[in-house]
Write an enzyme that holds these catalytic residues in place. Structure first.
Site, mmCIF file in Angstrom:
data_model
loop_
_atom_site.group_PDB
_atom_site.id
_atom_site.type_symbol
_atom_site.label_atom_id
_atom_site.label_comp_id
_atom_site.label_asym_id
_atom_site.label_seq_id
_atom_site.Cartn_x
_atom_site.Cartn_y
_atom_site.Cartn_z
ATOM 1 C CD GLU A 110 -1.735 -2.355 1.641
ATOM 2 O OE1 GLU A 110 -0.546 -2.590 1.962
ATOM 3 O OE2 GLU A 110 -2.628 -3.217 1.730
ATOM 4 C CG PHE B 233 -9.650 -9.601 11.710
ATOM 5 C CD1 PHE B 233 -8.385 -9.883 12.206
ATOM 6 C CD2 PHE B 233 -9.885 -9.745 10.353
ATOM 7 C CE1 PHE B 233 -7.372 -10.301 11.358
ATOM 8 C CE2 PHE B 233 -8.870 -10.165 9.498
ATOM 9 C CZ PHE B 233 -7.614 -10.451 10.006
ATOM 10 C CD GLN B 234 -7.274 -7.349 8.184
ATOM 11 O OE1 GLN B 234 -8.134 -7.193 7.324
ATOM 12 N NE2 GLN B 234 -6.077 -7.849 7.917
ATOM 13 C CE LYS C 218 -17.854 -6.621 3.784
ATOM 14 N NZ LYS C 218 -16.846 -7.201 2.903
ATOM 15 C CG MET D 45 22.051 12.959 3.058
ATOM 16 S SD MET D 45 23.228 14.143 2.399
ATOM 17 C CE MET D 45 22.367 14.686 0.938
HETATM 18 C C1 LIG Z 1 12.255 6.357 5.451
HETATM 19 C C2 LIG Z 1 13.525 7.063 5.797
HETATM 20 N N1 LIG Z 1 14.357 6.537 6.711
HETATM 21 C C3 LIG Z 1 15.522 7.161 7.011
HETATM 22 C C4 LIG Z 1 15.857 8.334 6.405
HETATM 23 C C5 LIG Z 1 17.156 9.039 6.760
HETATM 24 N N2 LIG Z 1 18.044 9.073 5.593
HETATM 25 C C6 LIG Z 1 18.154 10.159 4.808
HETATM 26 S S1 LIG Z 1 19.188 9.918 3.532
HETATM 27 C C7 LIG Z 1 19.574 8.368 4.028
HETATM 28 C C8 LIG Z 1 20.540 7.512 3.272
HETATM 29 C C9 LIG Z 1 20.009 7.145 1.941
HETATM 30 O O1 LIG Z 1 20.830 6.155 1.389
HETATM 31 P P1 LIG Z 1 20.777 5.806 -0.141
HETATM 32 O O2 LIG Z 1 19.364 5.599 -0.558
HETATM 33 O O3 LIG Z 1 21.718 4.708 -0.420
HETATM 34 O O4 LIG Z 1 21.210 7.154 -0.826
HETATM 35 P P2 LIG Z 1 22.672 7.850 -0.883
HETATM 36 O O5 LIG Z 1 22.662 8.937 0.118
HETATM 37 O O6 LIG Z 1 23.694 6.796 -0.584
HETATM 38 O O7 LIG Z 1 22.755 8.364 -2.270
HETATM 39 C C10 LIG Z 1 18.878 8.056 5.194
HETATM 40 C C11 LIG Z 1 18.996 6.784 5.929
HETATM 41 C C12 LIG Z 1 14.928 8.865 5.477
HETATM 42 N N3 LIG Z 1 15.141 10.032 4.857
HETATM 43 N N4 LIG Z 1 13.799 8.205 5.168
#
Ligand SMILES: Cc1ncc(C[n+]2csc(CCOP(=O)(O)OP(=O)(O)O)c2C)c(N)n1
Ligand SMILES: [Mg+2]
Lengths: 169, 552
Positions: free
Chosen positions: B51, B113-114, B163, B466
């Site tokens: 979803e 349920f759900q 429902k 990042m």
């Molecule tokens: C759902 C979610 N969890 C954690 C983060 C924190 N976060 C921001 S950038 C990042 C790293 C992303 O890694 P990748 O997709 O490999 O991209 P890269 O920076 O290596 O290009 C994280 C963990 C986020 N933005 N969204």
């Protein structure tokens, strides 16, 4: 920190109070008093909220409240051009008639009514402005206060103005 | 005619002009799925793998087309799986209608349920939401949902349909599609004040936010900049509103913005902000930012004016209508000194541009640019790759850059790219990272099932780049839980899903992979090697100001 009274005219439907108060929660405003009541129109209810906050936050809050589809109108009320009142019920220990004279005198002075009387306890009812109610409660501290319940304020602007005439922002 | 609630729900979607919906079935929405089956000639349902993916797909569909996106899910876990998708749409002001089934009204409140109180759960992440109490309210509630989602500042609306409402019947008469609320321009007095301020400025800067795209005020934004001889910069959400090649366009500014754009933004004496919200990623140090500059802020959402920064003149109104009024009051400017300064800044910026040979994140993006048609939508995930895409990709039409700006949702891109391809009827591209791709790669199955032409470019650095970059710069290189070093073979994975794929380790290999991907009829995954130590520059450290800009 400043104290605000805001009246919000909303659709009279379930869940609306939750939507409105959730805006206060998100901004971490502590609501000091809250009343919800029906109005001159069955479709609308009026929420009056008393809370502390700073100016910028209050403005944001009002702006965000305006965005709720269920909110029809909002008005900040100021004590100099509005009338407000609150209802208090206070239960104090009767002390076997000792000091009863003082109690009655105090009630009289504050226009409080004795609405329940037993050998052990007295319940008084009083309406008035918040400050006056606070003063009366203070006075009652001389007796043993068993329980307090107050409604939170209701407030209307003086004169011709009504909340409905307020348009968005 | 008398119809069941489920039929009314689908007929109302069709009546509202909705031809494609995304979703996932389940017990408490079965009746609606039965009606989707019945009316399958008039409305297509795209079955996602999850979803969340369906919600992002509806979001990508909406961003790429400007129409309201629709996602349908069952009660309980189906509904809670939508939450990230709805929040993503909320923070980026995307018009979305989410429809959830729920247990029958009799069973509500019994922890059946759900059963989930999804209107409660989504209260702070929707523009509005509804629990439909009776079949008689259903059609009008949905119409209202479409109206609210698309009016003013767009956003998501959730409609929870128990429902029993799906099963009961009532009269239904189709109505024309709900129109958004009438648009209005800002008040004359405000427009006059704004004009006065802009007319007296000597270093004006037009700052384009996502609102310019929602309002379709592209031409007006450019006309404004032309009239007052100003440069144009944008936020992440504003990318693609103005063609990248427009000579006034300096690109994105802010934390990872273009040097010239960020510095000009900070040196400007008058910023004219169009449908942006001065997010902390844009302003950096808020107090410093506000010094010595005037801000004219136009936004359809009055609550944005003065929310994050002090604005001299705030104009609440539709951007297109307000700009039309404003431009008439502006005197034509010619600002050689300001333009010279911008020229200098651009020259500095070009020294740092990383066009050196070999495969690196920038040359990878430049290579991708060669393949982008004017209608190709590029979705991104979140991380370094997102910033490289934002910095280096080139767009000539609006709604072609699709990225989770406000919530920064990793895993957004896969669904969004599918939705964008279906919405635009053209091949779309996903620029993702190895981490982000891992979050919702299950949607490759959806892309394959529906033969969605899709290029997935994984900027594979083996790390959560990042976050790791922050660890490098601010946490003494203590790489806690950011090194993935997974053994996943993305090419084999693509093939396992029924897609195609290849690995690229040199620029030449990347170019040929892109060639294959863009000529392939279906989903194609490119696993592109990126050095783990590559960083995104420039960078304004969090909470700092432009003077602290790290260039290299
Ligand atoms: C759902 C979610 N969890 C954690 C983060 C924190 N976060 C921001 S950038 C990042 C790293 C992303 O890694 P990748 O997709 O490999 O991209 P890269 O920076 O290596 O290009 C994280 C963990 C986020 N933005 N969204
Ligand atoms: Mg990575």
């Amino acid at each position: 920190m400043k104290r605000y009274t805001v009246a919000v005219l909303v659709k009279n439907e379930y869940g609306v109070l939750n939507r409105v108060t959730s805006m206060f929660r998100r901004r971490r405003f502590n609501i000091l008093a809250l009343t919800v009541s029906e109005t001159e129109t069955p479709e609308l209810s009026r929420i009056t909220v008393l809370f502390d906050g700073d100016d910028g936050n209050e403005e944001q809050l009002v702006n965000q409240l305006y965005k709720l589809p269920d909110v029809k109108s909002i008005k900040e009320l100021h004590s100099d051009d509005s009338v407000s009142a609150e209802l208090l019920l206070i239960k104090v220990k009767n002390g076997d008639g000792v000091g009863e004279g003082i109690l009655r005198a105090a009630a009289n002075a504050f226009d409080a009514k004795i609405v329940d009387y037993t050998k052990e306890t007295v319940i008084m009812q009083m309406t008035g402005e918040r400050d006056r109610i606070d003063a009366f409660i203070d006075l009652m501290r001389g007796f043993e206060i068993l329980e307090i319940c107050r409604t939170g304020i209701v407030s209307l602007e003086r004169g011709e103005v009504t909340i409905r005439k307020v348009t968005n922002i | 005619m008398k119809l069941t609630g489920a039929d009314i729900l689908v007929r109302t979607l069709i009546e509202q002009g909705c031809k494609t919906v995304f979703g996932y079935p389940g017990g408490q929405i079965l009746n609606v799925y039965d009606s989707l089956y019945k009316y399958g000639d008039e409305i297509t349902h795209v079955l996602a793998a999850h979803e969340q993916g369906a919600a992002h797909a509806a979001d990508g569909y909406a961003r790429s087309t400007g129409k309201v996106g629709v996602v349908i899910a069952t009660s309980g876990p189906g509904a809670t799986n939508l939450v990230t998708g709805i929040a993503t749409a909320m923070l980026d002001s995307v018009p979305l209608v989410a429809i959830t089934g729920n247990v029958g009204s009799d069973s509500i409140g019994r922890d059946s349920f759900q059963e989930i109180d999804i209107t409660g759960v989504t209260l702070p992440i929707t523009k509005h939401n509804y629990f439909v109490g009776s079949v008689e309210e259903l059609a009008d509630t949905l119409r209202e949902a479409f109206r609210i989602a698309s009016s003013g500042r767009p956003g998501p609306v959730l409609v929870d349909v128990p429902k029993n409402v799906q099963i009961s019947s009532c009269e239904y008469e189709p109505l024309p599609p709900a129109l958004p609320d009438e648009k209005f321009a800002a008040k004359d007095i405000r427009v006059e004040q704004a004009a006065e301020l802009i007319n007296s400025s000597v270093r004006p800067y037009v700052y384009v936010g996502g609102g310019v795209i929602s309002a379709g005020a592209y031409d007006e934004a450019i006309a404004l900049a032309e009239t007052i001889d100003a440069p144009i910069g944008c936020s992440l959400m504003g990318i693609s509103a103005v063609p990248t090649k427009n000579p006034r366009f300096l690109g994105m500014q802010g934390m990872h913005g273009h040097y010239a754009s960020s510095v000009a933004f900070s040196e400007s004496d008058c910023i004219i902000a169009l449908g942006g919200r001065f997010n902390d990623r844009v302003t950096g140090d808020r107090e410093k930012f506000n010094e010595k500059k005037h801000i004219v802020h136009i936004d359809v959402d009055g609550s944005e004016l003065g929310k994050n920064v002090t604005v001299e003149v705030g104009l609440r109104g539709d951007l297109k209508l307000t700009l039309e009024k404003l431009i008439k009051l502006l005197s034509k400017k010619h600002l050689p000194a300001w333009q010279a300064r911008i020229g200098e800044l651009k020259a500095v910026e070009s020294q740092y541009s990383c066009d050196k040979g070999g495969l690196n994140p920038h040359t990878a993006m430049y290579a991708l640019n060669e393949f982008l048609g004017e209608n190709t939508a590029v979705a991104t995930d979140v991380g370094q790759h997102q910033m490289w895409a934002a910095q280096d990709l080139s767009f000539s039409k609006p709604r072609r850059f699709i990225s989770s700006g406000g919530l920064g949702t990793m895993g957004f891109g896969m669904g969004a790219a599918i939705g964008a391809a279906i919405g635009s009827g053209e091949r779309s591209v996903l620029v993702t990272g190895d981490g982000s791709f891992g979050m919702n790669l299950n949607e490759l199955a959806t892309a394959v099932s529906y033969r969605v032409p899709l290029v997935v470019l994984i900027m594979n650095n083996g790390v959560l780049g990042m976050v790791r970059q922050w660890q490098t710069l601010f946490f003494g290189k203590r790489y806690s839980n950011t090194v993935l070093a997974r053994k996943t073979d993305f090419t084999a994975l693509a093939k396992a899903f029924g897609a195609e794929g290849e690995r690229a380790e040199t620029l030449g290999e990347l170019k040929s992979a892109l060639y294959h991907a863009f000529s392939y009829d279906g989903a194609y995954v490119i696993d592109c090697a990126v050095d783990k130590d590559e960083m995104v520059f420039p960078m304004v450290p969090p909470g700092a100001s432009v003077e602290n800009l790290i260039l290299k």
